[in-house]
Write a protein that holds these residues in place. Structure first.
Motif, mmCIF file in Angstrom:
data_model
loop_
_atom_site.group_PDB
_atom_site.id
_atom_site.type_symbol
_atom_site.label_atom_id
_atom_site.label_comp_id
_atom_site.label_asym_id
_atom_site.label_seq_id
_atom_site.Cartn_x
_atom_site.Cartn_y
_atom_site.Cartn_z
ATOM 1 N N SER A 29 0.791 -1.229 0.000
ATOM 2 C CA SER A 29 0.000 0.000 0.000
ATOM 3 C C SER A 29 0.822 1.278 0.000
ATOM 4 O O SER A 29 0.379 2.284 -0.525
ATOM 5 C CB SER A 29 -0.968 0.000 1.181
ATOM 6 N N SER A 30 2.012 1.270 0.560
ATOM 7 C CA SER A 30 2.799 2.512 0.616
ATOM 8 C C SER A 30 3.948 2.521 -0.383
ATOM 9 O O SER A 30 4.831 3.373 -0.306
ATOM 10 C CB SER A 30 3.344 2.716 2.031
ATOM 11 N N TYR A 31 3.932 1.603 -1.324
ATOM 12 C CA TYR A 31 5.061 1.444 -2.230
ATOM 13 C C TYR A 31 4.697 1.638 -3.698
ATOM 14 O O TYR A 31 3.537 1.561 -4.086
ATOM 15 C CB TYR A 31 5.641 0.027 -2.107
ATOM 16 N N ALA A 48 7.848 -3.170 -16.191
ATOM 17 C CA ALA A 48 6.651 -2.372 -15.913
ATOM 18 C C ALA A 48 6.665 -1.929 -14.460
ATOM 19 O O ALA A 48 7.276 -2.585 -13.611
ATOM 20 C CB ALA A 48 5.386 -3.178 -16.187
ATOM 21 N N ALA A 49 5.972 -0.835 -14.183
ATOM 22 C CA ALA A 49 5.883 -0.340 -12.813
ATOM 23 C C ALA A 49 4.651 0.524 -12.647
ATOM 24 O O ALA A 49 4.131 1.098 -13.619
ATOM 25 C CB ALA A 49 7.134 0.462 -12.445
ATOM 26 N N PHE A 50 4.201 0.638 -11.399
ATOM 27 C CA PHE A 50 3.105 1.551 -11.087
ATOM 28 C C PHE A 50 3.146 1.900 -9.602
ATOM 29 O O PHE A 50 3.887 1.301 -8.826
ATOM 30 C CB PHE A 50 1.755 0.961 -11.494
ATOM 31 N N VAL A 51 2.344 2.877 -9.258
ATOM 32 C CA VAL A 51 2.182 3.263 -7.860
ATOM 33 C C VAL A 51 0.985 2.503 -7.331
ATOM 34 O O VAL A 51 -0.125 2.659 -7.843
ATOM 35 C CB VAL A 51 1.960 4.782 -7.709
ATOM 36 N N ARG A 100 10.479 3.224 -3.416
ATOM 37 C CA ARG A 100 9.853 4.538 -3.579
ATOM 38 C C ARG A 100 10.699 5.442 -4.476
ATOM 39 O O ARG A 100 10.916 6.615 -4.153
ATOM 40 C CB ARG A 100 9.636 5.178 -2.197
ATOM 41 N N PRO A 101 11.161 4.951 -5.606
ATOM 42 C CA PRO A 101 11.981 5.811 -6.464
ATOM 43 C C PRO A 101 11.147 6.875 -7.160
ATOM 44 O O PRO A 101 9.940 6.674 -7.379
ATOM 45 C CB PRO A 101 12.545 4.819 -7.489
ATOM 46 N N PRO A 102 11.728 8.000 -7.486
ATOM 47 C CA PRO A 102 11.007 8.995 -8.286
ATOM 48 C C PRO A 102 10.730 8.438 -9.678
ATOM 49 O O PRO A 102 11.432 7.556 -10.167
ATOM 50 C CB PRO A 102 11.979 10.180 -8.334
ATOM 51 N N PHE A 103 9.710 8.987 -10.317
ATOM 52 C CA PHE A 103 9.268 8.475 -11.605
ATOM 53 C C PHE A 103 10.409 8.369 -12.607
ATOM 54 O O PHE A 103 10.516 7.412 -13.364
ATOM 55 C CB PHE A 103 8.151 9.360 -12.163
ATOM 56 N N GLY A 104 11.285 9.354 -12.606
ATOM 57 C CA GLY A 104 12.383 9.382 -13.577
ATOM 58 C C GLY A 104 13.404 8.275 -13.398
ATOM 59 O O GLY A 104 14.271 8.099 -14.256
#
Length: 125
Positions: A29-31, A48-51, A100-104
């Protein structure tokens, strides 16, 4: 959080598989959550990745766009990777990971913290 990927196997080209990543000792939930893959002799590659709780933002590597879908599972400790129209070049060990990496920096393996055991996906031609 400990992660376990499953659902891999042997499939013919054009077939489908659904991978599952299960978290224990916590939830997603927080990742942010990502899938990477690694073929023999190659570097680990972003897939692939998502929040997990962050709306509709998803990122895919170009080679899987339109074929793979990352999504939440039916419980808060499961993430899925639906893989359709599989190709022999999709053959690899697939890993799920959280952090929790930034989108970039989502495509950089070093940006992710928790890694699970991988699951082998083999696509025959």
């Amino acid at each position: 959080v400990q992660l376990q990927a499953s659902g891999g196997g042997l499939v013919q080209a054009g077939g489908s598989l659904r991978l599952s990543c299960e978290a224990s000792g916590g939830t997603f939930s927080s990742y942010k959550v990502a899938w990477f893959r690694q073929a023999p002799g190659k570097e680990r590659e972003f897939v692939a990745a998502f929040v997990y709780n962050g709306g509709s933002t998803k990122l895919y590597t170009d080679s899987v766009k339109g074929r793979f879908t990352i999504s939440r599972g039916s419980t808060q400790n499961t993430v899925l990777l639906q893989m359709n129209s599989l190709k022999p070049e999709d053959t690899a060990v697939y890993f799920c990971t959280t952090g929790r990496p930034p989108f970039g920096r989502w495509t950089e393996a070093a940006s992710w913290i928790n890694w699970g055991q991988g699951t082998q996906v083999t696509v025959s031609s």
